[in-house]
Scaffold this motif. Structure first.
Motif, short mmCIF file in Angstrom:
data_model
loop_
_atom_site.label_atom_id
_atom_site.label_comp_id
_atom_site.label_asym_id
_atom_site.label_seq_id
_atom_site.Cartn_x
_atom_site.Cartn_y
_atom_site.Cartn_z
N UNK A 93 5.36 -14.40 26.61
CA UNK A 93 5.82 -15.67 27.18
C UNK A 93 7.11 -15.47 27.97
N UNK A 94 8.00 -14.65 27.47
CA UNK A 94 9.23 -14.36 28.19
C UNK A 94 8.94 -13.66 29.51
N UNK A 95 7.97 -12.75 29.49
CA UNK A 95 7.58 -12.06 30.71
C UNK A 95 7.02 -13.03 31.75
N UNK A 96 6.33 -14.05 31.28
CA UNK A 96 5.81 -15.06 32.21
C UNK A 96 6.93 -15.93 32.79
N UNK A 97 8.07 -15.97 32.13
CA UNK A 97 9.20 -16.72 32.66
C UNK A 97 9.28 -18.16 32.20
#
Length: 436
Positions: A93-97
């Motif tokens: 989820x963090x990678x998706x921003x």
């Protein structure tokens, strides 16, 4: 759709962050009005497809703040326990921003409330859930404002104080809906959620709040789209050989490019690499107002097992990736392979093919042939020394290229070996091949 262990993901800035991905680009036109509700709906649909890689039971709600639910009871063993699963999911989820708050609980409603708790958001049993809820403030309950005001006037401040009251008394005073909500919160009543279903084809649309003028500026939002697409492919346990990027333009017909691979792929980094090669050479006919990613055909994924020493399959995968990059950069018609053709005439015994084509090699009798052929053959004087032959080839009467020849291996004056033939129709001699 209520039993099990539920992960709830609260996405407080979903619409804003979906647009921020586009606004982060450097080359944009003047801002224009966009439908934020539609942006939020589209983003949540993409996230639901992405979430399918973690769970086969996915549900979401947009009213009163975007919430995404995943049932994780069946996925725990597959991903190495709840701790490892939550770590992977939150990192993705963090990678998706996207800003997010996650909570794990044995009821969907309980998990949704715990996303607003400061700490200890993960509980796995109903007694643990009840104990955790008792210490939280009443303001977190999703009850009508007038009900919360009445509870506050009665001196109640904590959820535990309310749960200590008889359910029948709560139903009489505040209505059966309030009583049912509290039972679902504690996991003692059925808590059904509408199950989201995986679509048979993939369509994702990303609308920009400002028009994008440079093709390479699309890479930033495209990265998120491809990460979400990767989750969809993993959820279906499949891969693609091609996908399409469609560019919407204001007052101009849409344009599109199709990106193909020589082998099935689903890794977002690989797909983004190929897209970058195409976009770097692309000239947009007009600024882009929205980007679509579409895939209609899927195939089985080819997953390679790791090998400490490497193997032929890994080398083949690297070669296929190189071919895909060359095609994306130079164009589909600029990278070609060679394949045998079922024809005895040397100049017609091969043909060009695309790297993606799977060619069945025709059965051709083994014969000694030079690696270098002259095109067209060079007319020569009759050779003085013939080492072997003749080998007669007569073919082509059906296509207008009739050939009747006797082939020999000859020795030239400098000692080199030539592959020569005599045209039986005219009697002339020709040099067609060289051995080096």
């Amino acid at each position: 759709m209520s039993a099990g262990l539920w992960l709830c993901i609260r996405l407080p800035r979903l619409a804003h962050e979906a647009l921020a991905t586009a606004a982060g680009t450097e080359t944009v036109a003047a801002s224009r009005s966009v439908d934020h509700a539609a942006i939020e709906q589209a983003a949540m649909e993409r996230l639901a497809a992405w979430a399918y890689q973690w769970s086969s039971l996915v549900s979401y709600r947009l009213a009163d703040g975007p919430l995404l639910w995943l049932e994780l009871g069946a996925s725990r063993a597959l991903f190495g326990g709840y701790g490892a699963l939550l770590a992977k999911l939150t990192a993705a989820l963090t990678q998706l921003g996207y800003s997010h708050a996650c909570a794990l609980a044995p009821s969907p409603t309980g998990a949704a409330l715990l996303t607003q708790a400061g700490k200890q958001r993960c509980v796995t049993t109903l007694p643990q859930l009840r104990l955790r809820l008792e210490m939280l403030p009443l303001a977190l309950l999703a009850l009508p404002p007038e009900v919360l005001a009445a509870l506050h006037s009665a001196g109640l401040r904590r959820i535990g104080q309310l749960l200590a009251l008889p359910a029948a008394a709560i139903a009489r005073r505040f209505g059966p809906a309030a009583s049912l909500y509290l039972q679902r919160l504690c996991g003692t009543a059925s808590d059904p959620r509408p199950a989201w279903r995986m679509p048979a084809v993939y369509r994702a649309r990303f609308e920009f709040d400002a028009e994008v003028r440079a093709a390479t500026a699309l890479l930033f939002p495209l990265r998120r789209l491809l990460l979400e697409f990767q989750g969809y492919l993993r959820g279906r346990d499949c891969a693609v050989l091609r996908f399409t990027l469609q560019f919407e333009h204001y007052r101009h017909p849409d344009s599109a490019i199709t990106i193909g691979m020589s082998a099935p792929a689903r890794d977002a980094a690989q797909l983004l690499l190929l897209a970058r090669e195409r976009l770097q050479a692309l000239e947009l006919p007009a600024p882009v107002s929205a980007l679509r990613l579409q895939a209609f055909e899927f195939t089985a994924a080819s997953v390679l097992q790791g090998d400490f020493f490497g193997n032929d399959a890994q080398q083949l995968q690297q070669l296929q990736l190189l071919l895909d990059r060359l095609q994306a950069r130079l164009g589909d018609q600029q990278v070609r392979g060679l394949a045998l053709a079922a024809d005895h005439r040397p100049e017609r015994s091969w043909r060009f093919v695309t790297p993606q084509q799977s060619m069945a090699v025709p059965h051709i009798p083994a014969a000694v042939r030079p690696c270098t052929l002259l095109q067209p053959p060079r007319r020569i004087e009759p050779p003085a020394v013939l080492l072997s032959g003749p080998e007669r080839i007569e073919s082509g009467w059906w296509d207008g290229g009739d050939a009747a020849r006797d082939y020999y291996v000859a020795r030239a004056g400098d000692g080199a070996q030539w592959w020569v033939f005599q045209d039986l129709a005219q009697g002339d001699w020709y040099l067609q091949g060289l051995w080096t």
